[in-house]
Motif scaffolding. Structure first.
Motif, PDB file in Angstrom:
ATOM      1  N   VAL A 133       0.844  -1.192   0.000  1.00 58.23           N
ATOM      2  CA  VAL A 133       0.000   0.000   0.000  1.00 58.23           C
ATOM      3  C   VAL A 133       0.883   1.246   0.000  1.00 58.23           C
ATOM      4  CG1 VAL A 133      -1.871  -1.105   1.269  1.00 58.23           C
ATOM      5  CG2 VAL A 133      -0.071   0.107   2.519  1.00 58.23           C
ATOM      6  N   ALA A 134       0.325   2.337  -0.440  1.00 50.89           N
ATOM      7  CA  ALA A 134       1.045   3.611  -0.451  1.00 50.89           C
ATOM      8  C   ALA A 134       0.148   4.570   0.321  1.00 50.89           C
ATOM      9  CB  ALA A 134       1.230   4.106  -1.887  1.00 50.89           C
ATOM     10  N   THR A 135       0.702   5.664   0.800  1.00 45.13           N
ATOM     11  CA  THR A 135      -0.138   6.625   1.511  1.00 45.13           C
ATOM     12  C   THR A 135      -0.368   7.812   0.564  1.00 45.13           C
ATOM     13  OG1 THR A 135       1.670   7.954   2.440  1.00 45.13           O
ATOM     14  CG2 THR A 135       0.989   5.991   3.671  1.00 45.13           C
ATOM     15  N   TYR A 136      -1.407   8.581   0.872  1.00 45.95           N
ATOM     16  CA  TYR A 136      -1.721   9.746   0.037  1.00 45.95           C
ATOM     17  C   TYR A 136      -0.531  10.684   0.000  1.00 45.95           C
ATOM     18  CZ  TYR A 136      -6.372   7.885   0.653  1.00 45.95           C
ATOM     19  OH  TYR A 136      -7.450   7.051   0.661  1.00 45.95           O
TER      20      TYR A 136
ATOM     21  N   LEU B  95       5.442  12.799  -6.400  1.00 51.06           N
ATOM     22  CA  LEU B  95       5.131  13.598  -7.584  1.00 51.06           C
ATOM     23  C   LEU B  95       5.622  15.030  -7.422  1.00 51.06           C
ATOM     24  CD1 LEU B  95       1.579  12.223  -8.354  1.00 51.06           C
ATOM     25  CD2 LEU B  95       3.684  11.847  -9.635  1.00 51.06           C
ATOM     26  N   GLY B  96       6.354  15.258  -6.330  1.00 47.97           N
ATOM     27  CA  GLY B  96       6.889  16.594  -6.129  1.00 47.97           C
ATOM     28  C   GLY B  96       5.956  17.588  -5.478  1.00 47.97           C
ATOM     29  N   HIS B  97       4.912  17.089  -4.794  1.00 47.07           N
ATOM     30  CA  HIS B  97       3.966  17.987  -4.125  1.00 47.07           C
ATOM     31  C   HIS B  97       3.773  17.539  -2.682  1.00 47.07           C
ATOM     32  CE1 HIS B  97       2.285  20.235  -7.648  1.00 47.07           C
ATOM     33  NE2 HIS B  97       2.976  19.278  -8.249  1.00 47.07           N
ATOM     34  N   PRO B  98       4.756  17.817  -1.863  1.00 46.70           N
ATOM     35  CA  PRO B  98       4.712  17.396  -0.460  1.00 46.70           C
ATOM     36  C   PRO B  98       3.458  17.783   0.309  1.00 46.70           C
ATOM     37  CG  PRO B  98       6.311  19.137  -0.801  1.00 46.70           C
ATOM     38  CD  PRO B  98       5.926  18.646  -2.140  1.00 46.70           C
TER      39      PRO B  98
END
Length: 118
Positions: free
Chosen positions: A19-22, A29-32
């Motif tokens: 799983v990955a987190t939001y 994607l470069g949007h912390p």
DNA sequence: TTTATGGCTGTCA
DNA sequence: ATGACAGCCATAA
């Protein structure tokens, strides 16, 4: 900005059983600070089987709440089907199941056996 | 333009 | 560890 498409493309890379987190997706994607946008995008994702939306959970390892009732259970079933485990409180131990993109190349995604407490 | 609302998060009591 | 809360930021109204 964080395009829905880029989000879908990345989410599609999360392997079964992981799983990955939001926030993780957003950061990759470069949007912390774009975690919510990721959730927003997935909420409106097309019903496409190529998009494993169920493999994205929140930073606490919990399946996020939804407007439409029932989806949380559905998501959990899909995950358990892939081998993802939940603890007694309904949380996924991210230490074991979170997708580690640095292992993108070849590692088979076999969850590390229990034991590590760090 | 302003306000409200989300599949979120880090911080702090 | 756990719950509350204030930021976050694109969309919709």
């Amino acid at each position: 900005m964080l395009s829905h498409k880029s989000i879908y493309v990345l989410v599609a890379l999360v392997p079964s059983g992981r799983v990955a987190t939001y926030g993780q997706v957003a950061r990759l994607l470069g949007h912390p600070r774009g975690a919510r946008q990721v959730g927003y995008a997935l909420a409106r994702a097309p019903d496409d089987r190529a998009l494993p939306w169920h493999r994205v959970v929140n930073a606490r390892g919990v399946i996020s709440a939804r407007r439409k009732p029932g989806y949380e259970e559905f998501q959990r079933l899909l995950l358990e089907d892939e081998g993802v485990e939940f603890d007694a409180r309904g949380r996924i131990p991210l230490a074991r199941f979170q997708w580690r993109h640095e292992m993108l190349d070849s590692h088979p995604h076999v969850p590390r056996g229990g034991g590590e407490t760090l």
